[in-house]
Design a protein around this motif. Structure first.
Motif, PDB file in Angstrom:
ATOM      1  N   LYS A  22       0.883  -1.064  -0.176  1.00 51.04           N
ATOM      2  CA  LYS A  22      -0.064   0.036  -0.052  1.00 51.04           C
ATOM      3  C   LYS A  22       0.903   1.313  -0.066  1.00 51.04           C
ATOM      4  O   LYS A  22       1.915   1.319   0.686  1.00 51.04           O
ATOM      5  N   ARG A  75       1.878   5.672  -0.246  1.00 48.51           N
ATOM      6  CA  ARG A  75       1.389   6.758   0.270  1.00 48.51           C
ATOM      7  C   ARG A  75       1.662   7.875  -0.823  1.00 48.51           C
ATOM      8  O   ARG A  75       2.745   7.944  -1.135  1.00 48.51           O
ATOM      9  N   LYS A  76       0.880   8.917  -1.084  1.00 49.66           N
ATOM     10  CA  LYS A  76       1.384  10.128  -1.767  1.00 49.66           C
ATOM     11  C   LYS A  76       1.696  10.920  -0.807  1.00 49.66           C
ATOM     12  O   LYS A  76       1.080  11.342   0.252  1.00 49.66           O
ATOM     13  N   MET A  77       2.821  11.671  -1.097  1.00 53.75           N
ATOM     14  CA  MET A  77       3.582  12.746  -0.244  1.00 53.75           C
ATOM     15  C   MET A  77       3.833  14.004  -0.980  1.00 53.75           C
ATOM     16  O   MET A  77       4.055  14.001  -2.123  1.00 53.75           O
ATOM     17  N   MET A  91       5.170   9.242  -4.613  1.00 55.75           N
ATOM     18  CA  MET A  91       4.728   7.912  -3.894  1.00 55.75           C
ATOM     19  C   MET A  91       5.548   7.233  -3.064  1.00 55.75           C
ATOM     20  O   MET A  91       6.904   7.163  -3.455  1.00 55.75           O
ATOM     21  N   CYS A  92       5.295   6.938  -1.898  1.00 54.89           N
ATOM     22  CA  CYS A  92       6.254   6.017  -1.076  1.00 54.89           C
ATOM     23  C   CYS A  92       5.515   4.807  -0.316  1.00 54.89           C
ATOM     24  O   CYS A  92       4.251   5.009  -0.402  1.00 54.89           O
ATOM     25  N   ASP A  93       6.356   3.924   0.228  1.00 52.12           N
ATOM     26  CA  ASP A  93       5.935   2.982   0.771  1.00 52.12           C
ATOM     27  C   ASP A  93       6.076   3.157   2.295  1.00 52.12           C
ATOM     28  O   ASP A  93       7.207   3.159   2.867  1.00 52.12           O
ATOM     29  N   PRO A  94       5.183   3.513   3.152  1.00 58.27           N
ATOM     30  CA  PRO A  94       5.215   4.103   4.515  1.00 58.27           C
ATOM     31  C   PRO A  94       5.667   2.914   5.507  1.00 58.27           C
ATOM     32  O   PRO A  94       6.277   3.265   6.264  1.00 58.27           O
ATOM     33  N   SER A 111       7.612   7.389   7.194  1.00 61.83           N
ATOM     34  CA  SER A 111       6.134   7.693   7.822  1.00 61.83           C
ATOM     35  C   SER A 111       6.730   8.680   9.077  1.00 61.83           C
ATOM     36  O   SER A 111       5.559   9.246   9.537  1.00 61.83           O
ATOM     37  N   GLU A 160       4.412  15.850   6.287  1.00 59.43           N
ATOM     38  CA  GLU A 160       4.121  16.284   4.900  1.00 59.43           C
ATOM     39  C   GLU A 160       4.540  17.797   4.919  1.00 59.43           C
ATOM     40  O   GLU A 160       4.229  18.591   5.994  1.00 59.43           O
TER      41      GLU A 160
END
Length: 973
Positions: free
Chosen positions: A2, A4-6, A18-21, A67, A71
């Protein structure tokens, strides 16, 4: 997975990604979006190469989970500080103050320094040092002094006290570049974070490249392998292949690394190292399988699923364990002690026991036993490399290597690839200090390409690299020294056992170094010595700067101090009385090619006397002060069979393109190659901008030899002179002027010329005799006299080196910043060797911090270098070599300083605080701080020397198994 946009503000610009939190570190994200100036070395937050500024604070991004980053945070990386077209004063200062060597740590340092100067635009040197200590920025190349110089210079520019031009090197009007601080050709990319090291290359490879991970069981040092289970790993997502020895053999390889023994007394007749272990584990870092997958994370996850069934075997973790009479053979084809080198001089030539009698009857005798540690190199960049079949049909490996051509020989037939089908290219490299002379990691990565047929990238974690790579050989030694009543040395004996770890390659070579450098450079008329080397179940021995000589000085330099005390003589005066002078012979019964010893000591004398007075004045019961002195030095070149080739090509506009394999490890290969070319072609009135270097690619460059044995300047320089003379002769017209490129082409005259230099042109060079140790293998030496001023905290036992002075002779200097950088670095490594660096405990010493890497406050800022002016006859433009002498014996100066300060002599290094404190506590109780012991090194030395006398061997008569095509085939020496 899943995602996450940052959004983060990076270098002043809002960046969406986009990253993998769950798994991404901040360094992962920054590098993935192209900011590869963020380097990742240790991966555990202890080296600072990944330093960035997050919301105004310097952090280590390799341990910061994405994480945990808010942001819209503001981030500054090296790319946001300056570009090649718009350099920041810090970047200019780094380039011009000698602060760029391998360059891997440079972006992190500059980012950290940028934050410092934002807060404090006028720092003191100590405030700069405190800052880098707090931010944990590590450099293994510079010794930190030139880094502080760069910060101070940049700060002056930023305060408006000088212009940026004032801190730059400018081309000399007279065209004399030799000896000047010419800026390295590769410095610009390094200070801007644009140089692509191994992991940067991996990140920028085309789609479809596979990623490999190694399987190190890490459960034992010695075991019989019963089974390797790969089933679970093969089911893991993304896995393409789990490769074991049987797969490599099925692909046509032998799985056996080509190793060679070069000494007549070697008992090793079959190679001892495999690419992938399938029968035994010989050391903790052995590899039993490779997992190849579509991503790096998939490969690592699957590698963790490979398991091994094994039968435990006895573990011999030191030389002393391995040579006990009841120890089993680690390798079935050879006793654990696999080679010996005697040293006999004077009375010993007739009968070694005459030396023992001389010592027994002498009026003054001291004796001692000493040991040195398994010192890790601790380069910030570890094993990172790529392999692929090139569009030219060659198996190409991009890697870290100090010997691209020799690496092909060391691969042998292990992969089933003919030697003419290899291409080895050196990646931009984050230092090595010797470990990359071994081709084990090259074999692992290339094996994956051979088996899968696909391009593969291999990046070991730092812990994996630490367990996999070789280390400096530990050594155990017994010795005695005898003098007359006037303080003149009469005789010496030494028995040294070298621990070469799990594999034998190079052991018979490193063993010859103590046979040459014990009691260097003193006049010892009678000598009986023996050096032995053995296999043990620990990290294998490999090259490390000053290869083999620090172990010798660990014995001889304390004995020199002990004798001075026995005589009631100052240790400086005792050494001065006994240094070799014109005509005196070394312990191998040959004269020195140079005798700078007296001038070096005369130069050091007033510094020593002041240091002694200062220590006495500052000494307190809580903080004891002392001064230690130690002689050191090293040889230049690999001996009588050494050779080097370079090529010079005239290009349009009368520019020059130079081809060589002067391997750029950070020691100054680019600037070294540049300045010898400028000097050799001085008649052409060239500038650095007129020369392009093509280096370290076996397809395009001739073989200049390895970066080792302090040989590069000497060998490349002499070969460059030969090539330059050929080119100039071709360019010369009848009237004495030189043709242009256009004229050469118009007349059909060749524009590219090869220069080859061989040391066998030096008269009289000969290997050490395997029966007596008599010989003169190399044409030159480098010489260093070291002075350490130390302080011992009597409450904790901690030793601090306050000041260090080195007076040296390295011939004519080619680039002053490069030589200084090697000196500062060697001194730093020597201090670390003395006080903290070790790889004995594979759990505790698995990363840089645990293994004792030196941070900036572990090294004095007050380091004084004095280079004795002079030239050597056979060196290019009078130059010799530099680097290795600076790490030969500095540790002994520190250890002697500890004794001078507080009366505790450390016999087993490193001199950890608890060892010093234990000695202090013993003294306080009226006890001896150290209980003398003599090591059992395998047999009585004199009995073994007698056995050698009764069983002599002839030089060059033994057969050896090394072969590029068939490593099991014998060939004559």
């Amino acid at each position: 997975m899943k995602l996450r946009k940052m959004m983060l503000n990076i270098n002043g610009v809002d960046r969406m990604f986009m990253c993998d939190p769950e798994n991404d570190k901040l360094s992962d994200v920054l590098r993935r979006i192209g900011l590869t100036g963020v380097k990742v070395g240790c991966g555990t937050g202890v080296c600072g190469s990944c330093s960035i500024i997050l919301n105004g604070q310097v952090i280590r991004s390799c341990t910061k989970k994405i994480s945990q980053v808010e942001e819209y945070s503001k981030i500054t990386t090296i790319e946001g500080i300056g570009t090649p077209q718009h350099l920041h004063p810090l970047q200019v200062a780094w380039m011009n103050c000698g602060a760029v060597q391998c360059g891997f740590c440079v972006p992190g340092f500059i980012v950290s320094a940028y934050a410092l100067l934002e807060q404090n635009p006028d720092p003191t040197r100590e405030e700069v040092r405190d800052w880098f200590q707090k931010t944990r920025n590590v450099c293994r190349c510079t010794g930190y002094k030139q880094i502080v110089d760069a910060v101070m210079a940049a700060a002056k520019v930023m305060r408006g006290e000088c212009s940026i031009e004032d801190i730059k090197f400018h081309n000399p009007e007279d065209g004399n570049y030799y000896g000047k601080p010419v800026v390295r050709q590769d410095a610009l990319g390094k200070v801007c974070g644009l140089t692509d090291y191994g992991d940067d290359q991996a990140l920028k490879m085309p789609q479809g490249v596979l990623y490999a991970a190694i399987v190190q069981p890490k459960v034992t040092h010695h075991a019989k392998i019963l089974a390797i289970h790969t089933e679970e790993a093969e089911k893991m997502p993304g896995v393409v292949k789990v490769i074991t020895a049987k797969d490599l053999i099925a692909a046509g390889g032998t799985n056996i690394m080509a190793e060679g023994q070069f000494h007549e007394r070697s008992t090793v007749m079959t190679p001892s190292r495999k690419v992938l272990q399938d029968e035994k584990i010989y050391r903790y870092g052995d590899v039993i399988a490779m997992v190849v997958a579509h991503t790096h994370r998939q490969a690592r996850a699957a590698a963790a699923k490979v398991t091994m069934e094994y039968e435990q075997l006895p573990e011999y973790l030191t030389y002393l364990d391995a040579v006990m009479p009841d120890a089993i053979r680690i390798h079935e084809d050879t006793p654990n002690i696999f080679c010996e080198q005697p040293v006999l001089k004077g009375a010993g030539l007739e009968d070694a026991e005459e030396v023992r009698d001389l010592i027994d009857k002498a009026p003054h005798v001291v004796e001692g036993s000493f040991s040195s540690s398994r010192e890790p190199h601790l380069s910030i960049e570890g094993c990172v490399l790529q392999s692929y079949w090139g569009d030219d049909g060659l198996l190409t490996i991009q890697c870290k290597s100090q010997c691209v051509y020799s690496s092909i020989g060391r691969l042998g037939n292990c992969l089933g690839v003919p030697k003419d089908k290899y291409r080895i290219i050196m990646n931009p490299t984050g230092a090595s200090f010797g470990w990359s002379t071994n081709a084990g990691d090259i074999a692992l990565c290339a094996a994956c390409t051979v088996v899968t047929g696909e391009p593969v990238s291999l990046s070991m974690s730092y812990e994996e690299h630490q367990h996999f790579s070789g280390k400096r050989c530990p050594a155990y030694s017994n010795g005695r020294l005898a003098c007359d009543n006037e303080g003149k040395i009469l005789a010496a004996e030494f028995d040294i056992g070298m621990d070469h770890g799990a594999y034998s390659w190079g052991g018979d070579d490193v063993m010859t170094k103590p046979a040459r450098f014990t009691f260097f450079p003193y006049n010892v008329p009678n000598v009986a010595g023996l050096v032995r080397v053995a296999n043990v179940n620990h990290a294998f021995g490999t090259a490390y700067r000053s290869y083999g000589s620090p172990q010798a000085y660990t014995l001889s330099e304390p004995l020199m101090d002990m004798m001075a005390e026995e005589l009631g003589m100052d240790p400086f005066e005792f050494r001065y009385k006994n240094i070799c002078r014109e005509g005196d012979k070394n312990i191998n019964s040959y004269v020195y090619p140079q005798y700078p010893m007296e001038k070096i000591m005369d130069t050091m004398r007033p510094i020593y006397e002041k240091a002694v007075a200062d220590a006495k004045a500052a000494d307190t019961p809580e903080k004891r002060r002392g001064v230690g002195i130690a002689w050191g030095g090293f040889n230049v070149t690999e001996g009588g069979g050494d050779s080097a080739e370079v090529a010079l090509e005239l290009m349009p506009g009368n520019k020059i393109r130079k081809y060589d394999t002067w391997h750029a490890m950070g020691q100054g290969a680019t600037t070294g190659s540049l300045v010898v070319t400028l000097e050799a072609l001085k008649e052409m009135h060239l500038t650095p901008e007129d020369i392009q270097l093509i280096q370290n690619d076996t397809k395009t460059c001739p073989d200049t030899g390895m970066a080792g044995a302090s040989r590069s300047l000497y060998m490349d320089g002499n070969a460059t002179i030969i090539a330059a003379n050929k080119l100039l002769a071709a360019m010369r017209k009848e009237d004495g002027t030189l043709r242009t490129y256009d004229e050469m082409k118009a007349e059909g005259i060749e524009t590219k010329y090869l220069g080859r230099y061989e040391t066998n042109t030096t008269p009289g060079l000969c290997r050490l005799d395997p029966n007596t140790g008599i010989g003169d293998p190399t044409p030159a030496f480098t010489y260093c006299l070291n002075l350490a001023e130390v302080e011992v905290d009597t409450k904790t036992g901690k030793t601090t080196v306050l000041k260090f002075t080195c007076v040296d002779f390295v011939g004519r200097i080619g680039n002053i910043d490069a030589v200084n950088g090697q000196a500062y670095s060697g001194i730093m490594h020597g201090i670390g060797f003395a006080l903290k660096e070790d790889y004995a405990d594979v759990k505790k010493h698995a990363n840089m911090f645990g293994a004792g890497t030196s941070y900036i406050k572990d090294v004095p800022d007050d380091i004084n270098l004095i280079h004795i002016d002079g030239a050597i006859s056979d060196g290019p433009f009078g130059s010799s070599g530099a680097s290795e002498a600076f790490q030969a014996s500095g540790h002994c100066a520190v250890l002697n300083g500890i004794y001078n300060a507080c009366g505790v002599r450390i016999h087993e290094i490193p001199a950890l605080p608890e060892k010093v404190k234990a000695g202090l506590d013993a003294i306080a109780k009226g006890e001896k701080p150290y209980e003398p012991k003599k090591y059992f090194l395998g047999s009585d030395m004199y009995e073994e020397l007698e056995n050698i006398k009764e069983n002599p061997v002839q030089v060059g008569t033994q057969s050896f198994y090394v072969s590029l095509d068939d490593p099991t085939a014998e060939r004559p020496f």
